[in-house]
Scaffold this active site. Structure first.
Site, PDB file in Angstrom:
ATOM      1  N   LYS A  49       0.839  -1.205   0.000  1.00 12.07           N
ATOM      2  CA  LYS A  49       0.000   0.000   0.000  1.00 12.07           C
ATOM      3  C   LYS A  49       0.874   1.256   0.000  1.00 12.07           C
ATOM      4  CE  LYS A  49      -3.769  -2.530   2.118  1.00 12.07           C
ATOM      5  NZ  LYS A  49      -4.668  -2.830   3.204  1.00 12.07           N
ATOM      6  N   GLN A  93      -4.605  -1.962   9.388  1.00  9.09           N
ATOM      7  CA  GLN A  93      -4.480  -3.262   8.745  1.00  9.09           C
ATOM      8  C   GLN A  93      -5.151  -4.348   9.593  1.00  9.09           C
ATOM      9  OE1 GLN A  93      -3.377  -3.686   5.678  1.00  9.09           O
ATOM     10  NE2 GLN A  93      -3.753  -5.881   5.734  1.00  9.09           N
ATOM     11  N   ASP A 116     -10.782   3.137   3.936  1.00  7.04           N
ATOM     12  CA  ASP A 116     -10.771   1.673   3.825  1.00  7.04           C
ATOM     13  C   ASP A 116     -12.192   1.113   3.981  1.00  7.04           C
ATOM     14  OD1 ASP A 116      -9.246  -0.682   3.522  1.00  7.04           O
ATOM     15  OD2 ASP A 116      -9.133  -0.999   5.684  1.00  7.04           O
TER      16      ASP A 116
HETATM   17  N1  LIG Z   1      -7.808  -2.921   6.708  1.00  4.17           N
HETATM   18  C1  LIG Z   1      -7.793  -3.897   5.783  1.00  4.17           C
HETATM   19  N2  LIG Z   1      -7.218  -5.052   6.068  1.00  4.17           N
HETATM   20  C2  LIG Z   1      -7.236  -6.040   5.136  1.00  4.17           C
HETATM   21  C3  LIG Z   1      -7.800  -5.835   3.863  1.00  4.17           C
HETATM   22  C4  LIG Z   1      -8.400  -4.595   3.596  1.00  4.17           C
HETATM   23  O1  LIG Z   1      -8.953  -4.345   2.498  1.00  4.17           O
HETATM   24  N3  LIG Z   1      -8.377  -3.647   4.584  1.00  4.17           N
HETATM   25  N4  LIG Z   1      -7.715  -6.821   2.884  1.00  4.17           N
HETATM   26  C5  LIG Z   1      -6.915  -8.014   3.122  1.00  4.17           C
HETATM   27  C6  LIG Z   1      -5.526  -8.043   2.615  1.00  4.17           C
HETATM   28  N5  LIG Z   1      -5.136  -7.032   1.643  1.00  4.17           N
HETATM   29  C7  LIG Z   1      -5.079  -5.761   2.038  1.00  4.17           C
HETATM   30  O2  LIG Z   1      -4.928  -5.387   3.155  1.00  4.17           O
HETATM   31  C8  LIG Z   1      -4.631  -7.393   0.367  1.00  4.17           C
HETATM   32  C9  LIG Z   1      -4.369  -8.696   0.029  1.00  4.17           C
HETATM   33  C10 LIG Z   1      -3.811  -8.998  -1.210  1.00  4.17           C
HETATM   34  C11 LIG Z   1      -3.527  -7.993  -2.111  1.00  4.17           C
HETATM   35  C12 LIG Z   1      -2.877  -8.252  -3.425  1.00  4.17           C
HETATM   36  O3  LIG Z   1      -2.786  -7.370  -4.256  1.00  4.17           O
HETATM   37  N6  LIG Z   1      -2.374  -9.439  -3.642  1.00  4.17           N
HETATM   38  C13 LIG Z   1      -1.671  -9.715  -4.871  1.00  4.17           C
HETATM   39  C14 LIG Z   1      -0.653 -10.778  -4.616  1.00  4.17           C
HETATM   40  C15 LIG Z   1       0.357 -10.376  -3.603  1.00  4.17           C
HETATM   41  C16 LIG Z   1       1.690 -10.038  -4.152  1.00  4.17           C
HETATM   42  O4  LIG Z   1       1.783  -9.590  -5.293  1.00  4.17           O
HETATM   43  O5  LIG Z   1       2.663 -10.180  -3.413  1.00  4.17           O
HETATM   44  C17 LIG Z   1      -2.673 -10.164  -5.931  1.00  4.17           C
HETATM   45  O6  LIG Z   1      -3.752 -10.685  -5.588  1.00  4.17           O
HETATM   46  O7  LIG Z   1      -2.347  -9.976  -7.101  1.00  4.17           O
HETATM   47  C18 LIG Z   1      -3.809  -6.696  -1.776  1.00  4.17           C
HETATM   48  C19 LIG Z   1      -4.361  -6.399  -0.555  1.00  4.17           C
HETATM   49  C20 LIG Z   1      -6.805  -8.322   4.599  1.00  4.17           C
HETATM   50  N7  LIG Z   1      -6.656  -7.220   5.416  1.00  4.17           N
END
Ligand SMILES: Nc1nc2c(c(=O)[nH]1)N[C@@H](CN(C=O)c1ccc(C(=O)N[C@@H](CCC(=O)O)C(=O)O)cc1)CN2
Length: 281
Positions: A49, A93, A116
């Site tokens: 992020k 988070q 968020d």
């Molecule tokens: N406060 C929050 N916590 C969490 C959220 C949220 O939206 N708000 N979501 C999830 C986890 N998350 C963000 O926090 C998240 C998970 C995965 C990805 C992502 O882009 N993953 C990539 C792969 C990872 C990489 O490239 O290393 C993908 O899917 O292409 C983004 C955000 C839980 N907590």
């Protein structure tokens, strides 16, 4: 459905707006990222992020708190950020350590900085179909559906998962677009029989490759919101892709859109706090 490509386009627009806000106000939009403890996946997501913020011309202020932080200490930190005029938006988070009352912590985020989409205020706005910040993963899912011209009216949308920041708001946003929504969860009886009825399936279970192709209705649209260890989704991609008309991969689907929506809403918050109309920028 290519979430990476769409996230790039959304973030380019966000960067252009961030630059205009910076030019008009003399200050760049700023996202506060709050991480409690050292969960490796959470550390990675917060870094992602921050990196995306930097690329979009959004500054970030990182607050790292030890795993021993109490609910009261976390609430105090979030209240201070809510009152800080330099901060446009706040991200706490998830998950926080078990001893912390996560709901109390989320509620310490000022509604105007809830980029968020995790507060009761934002949840109610999503439920009523009113303008406001959406939860980022459900918001990203809706953007993907719109981008791929998926008409939701009258479609049976099945959401597997009922968390407050993913499953529940995803269902509310789908309902707002006139889908007929069924929520499934760990106590659902005969889950496969319901999944098989889905025209649109949102998988937010948190179990790697839990949903298999044999349970996907031919032609269904599948959104995999899973982010299990090793970058594995909740849907078994190969078997599901053979039956779905559209499907998001992991990685490269819903995940990148989650972050794109977070940045977009941070810029929207910054504009609102500066009294600027985005349409006039
Ligand atoms: N406060 C929050 N916590 C969490 C959220 C949220 O939206 N708000 N979501 C999830 C986890 N998350 C963000 O926090 C998240 C998970 C995965 C990805 C992502 O882009 N993953 C990539 C792969 C990872 C990489 O490239 O290393 C993908 O899917 O292409 C983004 C955000 C839980 N907590």
């Amino acid at each position: 459905m290519d979430g990476t490509a769409l996230a790039r386009r959304v973030s380019e627009r966000t960067a252009a707006l961030a630059a205009k806000i910076t030019e008009r106000t003399g200050t760049a939009p700023c996202l506060a990222t709050v991480l409690v403890g050292e969960d490796p996946a959470s550390v990675t997501y917060v870094k992602m992020k921050q990196n995306r913020c930097a690329k979009a011309g959004i500054t970030s202020r990182h607050v790292e708190l030890p795993a021993s932080t109490t609910t009261e200490e976390l609430v105090a930190a979030l209240t201070a950020l809510s009152e800080d005029p330099e901060i446009s938006g706040i991200l706490l988070q998830h998950p926080v350590p078990h001893h912390i009352d996560e709901r109390a912590a989320f509620e310490a985020i000022a509604p105007g900085k809830d980029v968020d989409g995790v507060t009761m205020h934002s949840f109610a706005a999503m439920g009523f179909g009113l303008p406001g910040f959406v939860s980022c993963t459900p918001g990203g899912i809706m953007r993907l559906l719109a981008e791929y011209d998926v008409d939701l009216t009258g479609k049976h949308a099945v959401v597997v998962g009922r968390s407050a920041i993913l499953g529940k708001p995803a269902g509310m946003l789908l309902l707002e677009q006139n889908a007929t929504v069924t929520y499934c969860h760990s106590r659902t009886v005969d889950l496969p029989s319901i999944v098989r009825q889905a025209d649109v399936l949102v998988a937010a279970v948190g179990k790697a490759e839990f949903i298999r192709g044999e349970d996907i209705k031919p032609g269904a649209v599948v959104l995999d919101a899973g982010y299990n260890e090793g970058n594995v989704g909740d849907v078994h991609f190969e078997s599901a892709a053979a039956r779905a008309s559209l499907i998001t991969p992991v990685p490269g689907g819903v995940g990148p859109m989650t972050i794109a929506v977070l940045l977009e809403q941070t810029v929207q918050a910054a504009a609102a706090q500066a009294g600027l109309e985005l349409a006039d920028l």
